[in-house]
Motif scaffolding. Structure first.
Motif, PDB file in Angstrom:
ATOM      1  N   TRP A  44      -9.577   3.019  15.152  1.00  0.00           N
ATOM      2  CA  TRP A  44      -9.463   2.444  13.807  1.00  0.00           C
ATOM      3  C   TRP A  44     -10.662   2.768  12.910  1.00  0.00           C
ATOM      4  N   ASP A  46     -12.831   4.262  10.084  1.00  0.00           N
ATOM      5  CA  ASP A  46     -12.554   4.812   8.752  1.00  0.00           C
ATOM      6  C   ASP A  46     -11.055   4.860   8.458  1.00  0.00           C
ATOM      7  N   GLU A  47     -10.327   3.801   8.812  1.00  0.00           N
ATOM      8  CA  GLU A  47      -8.880   3.805   8.615  1.00  0.00           C
ATOM      9  C   GLU A  47      -8.498   3.815   7.136  1.00  0.00           C
ATOM     10  N   GLN A  48      -9.327   3.216   6.285  1.00  0.00           N
ATOM     11  CA  GLN A  48      -8.996   3.222   4.858  1.00  0.00           C
ATOM     12  C   GLN A  48      -9.171   4.613   4.255  1.00  0.00           C
ATOM     13  N   LYS A  49     -10.187   5.350   4.708  1.00  0.00           N
ATOM     14  CA  LYS A  49     -10.393   6.707   4.198  1.00  0.00           C
ATOM     15  C   LYS A  49      -9.277   7.643   4.633  1.00  0.00           C
ATOM     16  N   PHE A  51      -6.181   6.723   5.119  1.00  0.00           N
ATOM     17  CA  PHE A  51      -4.907   6.272   4.534  1.00  0.00           C
ATOM     18  C   PHE A  51      -4.673   7.078   3.253  1.00  0.00           C
ATOM     19  N   GLU A  61      -4.292   3.884  -4.042  1.00  0.00           N
ATOM     20  CA  GLU A  61      -4.428   3.881  -2.587  1.00  0.00           C
ATOM     21  C   GLU A  61      -5.066   2.588  -2.093  1.00  0.00           C
ATOM     22  N   ASN A  62      -6.088   2.113  -2.813  1.00  0.00           N
ATOM     23  CA  ASN A  62      -6.763   0.881  -2.399  1.00  0.00           C
ATOM     24  C   ASN A  62      -5.818  -0.318  -2.424  1.00  0.00           C
ATOM     25  N   PHE A  65      -3.196   0.058   0.396  1.00  0.00           N
ATOM     26  CA  PHE A  65      -3.801  -0.203   1.706  1.00  0.00           C
ATOM     27  C   PHE A  65      -4.021  -1.700   1.912  1.00  0.00           C
ATOM     28  N   ASP A  66      -4.482  -2.373   0.874  1.00  0.00           N
ATOM     29  CA  ASP A  66      -4.719  -3.819   0.973  1.00  0.00           C
ATOM     30  C   ASP A  66      -3.411  -4.578   1.147  1.00  0.00           C
ATOM     31  N   SER A  72      -7.906  -5.809   8.696  1.00  0.00           N
ATOM     32  CA  SER A  72      -7.962  -4.697   9.645  1.00  0.00           C
ATOM     33  C   SER A  72      -7.507  -5.173  11.022  1.00  0.00           C
ATOM     34  N   CYS A 168       2.973   6.589   1.193  1.00  0.00           N
ATOM     35  CA  CYS A 168       1.633   6.549   1.785  1.00  0.00           C
ATOM     36  C   CYS A 168       1.748   6.764   3.290  1.00  0.00           C
TER      37      CYS A 168
END
Length: 246
Positions: A44, A46-49, A51, A61-62, A65-66, A72, A168
């Motif tokens: 997991w 850097d999972e946001q990067k 995504f 994207e933010n 993702f949220d 997380s 996404c």
């Protein structure tokens, strides 16, 4: 996070646990803490990067993702580990209270401060109930937050500021799904062990109580028999003397 601190706490509980409790502790260390430290954090990372959405709209994207990952998964798993392990600290604190009480009174108040009886038995049972409730609660939380125990490859998002329906993609979905299944399986195993240990403690307590009550009733019956026998022996000489006088 210092997992060594959590290990030291649980190691102290191990001295006062039943055999089933020691199995639970081994499962927590080997299949949960070690797997988390060695592998899960890397999966997991850097999972946001990682995504990605098929649009470069700032903030899209933010927001997406949220929406799909409000917490997380790996951090929620870490929180679960902490919460299900914390009730075991109650047992250590209770034993420490007994030891401190003996030091304060400067005499032996308990046969063994770590013996599973009386108040310590109640504390241990309460800790098992809390651990089981936390396990169920986090499984339910996982299910509600992520719409089931699944990690999809593709999610569709139409949250603002996305201008339209956006596709996404989640990084390493298969690997994350396997780990999620592993989390659910180990949680289920821990719940089974907790319930089994709880039933075992209740059965042992009821058996001990029944045997003690049975022994008390036998002792009382023996005393009554002796008293009755003594009274009979006292009556016979008196009757015999009366017949002789007659």
């Amino acid at each position: 996070m210092s997992w060594a601190f959590l290990r030291d706490i649980l190691s102290g509980v191990n001295k006062y646990s039943t055999g089933i409790g020691r199995i639970w502790l081994s499962v927590v260390f080997i299949f949960r803490v070690m797997v988390y430290v060695v592998a899960a954090e890397a999966v997991w990372k850097d999972e946001q990067k990682e995504f990605e959405c098929n649009i470069r709209q700032p903030g899209c994207e933010n927001v997406c993702f949220d929406h799909f990952f409000p917490i997380s998964q790996v951090r929620l798993w870490a929180l679960q580990l902490i919460m299900v392990s914390t009730p075991s600290l109650l047992v250590v604190l209770h034993v420490a209270y007994r030891e401190n009480r003996e030091k304060r009174h400067n005499k032996k108040l308990y046969a063994d401060t770590g013996t599973m009886d009386g108040g310590l038995w109640c504390t241990y049972v309460i800790s098992l109930l809390f651990k089981t409730l936390f396990e169920f609660g986090f499984l339910l939380l996982f299910y509600k937050l992520y719409g089931g125990f699944n990690v999809p490859r593709l999610v569709k998002c139409e949250m603002e500021p996305c201008p339209n329906l956006v596709d996404c993609y989640i990084s390493k979905p298969t690997e994350k799904k396997i780990f999620l299944y592993f989390v659910v399986a180990t949680s289920g195993l821990c719940i089974l062990l907790n319930v089994t240990e709880l039933l075992y403690l209740i059965f042992r307590y009821c058996t001990k109580f029944y045997l003690k009550k049975h022994a008390t009733s036998i002792a009382q019956a023996g005393c009554e028999c002796k008293t009755h026998h003594y009274n009979n022996q006292s009556v016979i000489p008196i009757t015999a003397s009366l017949e002789t006088e007659t």
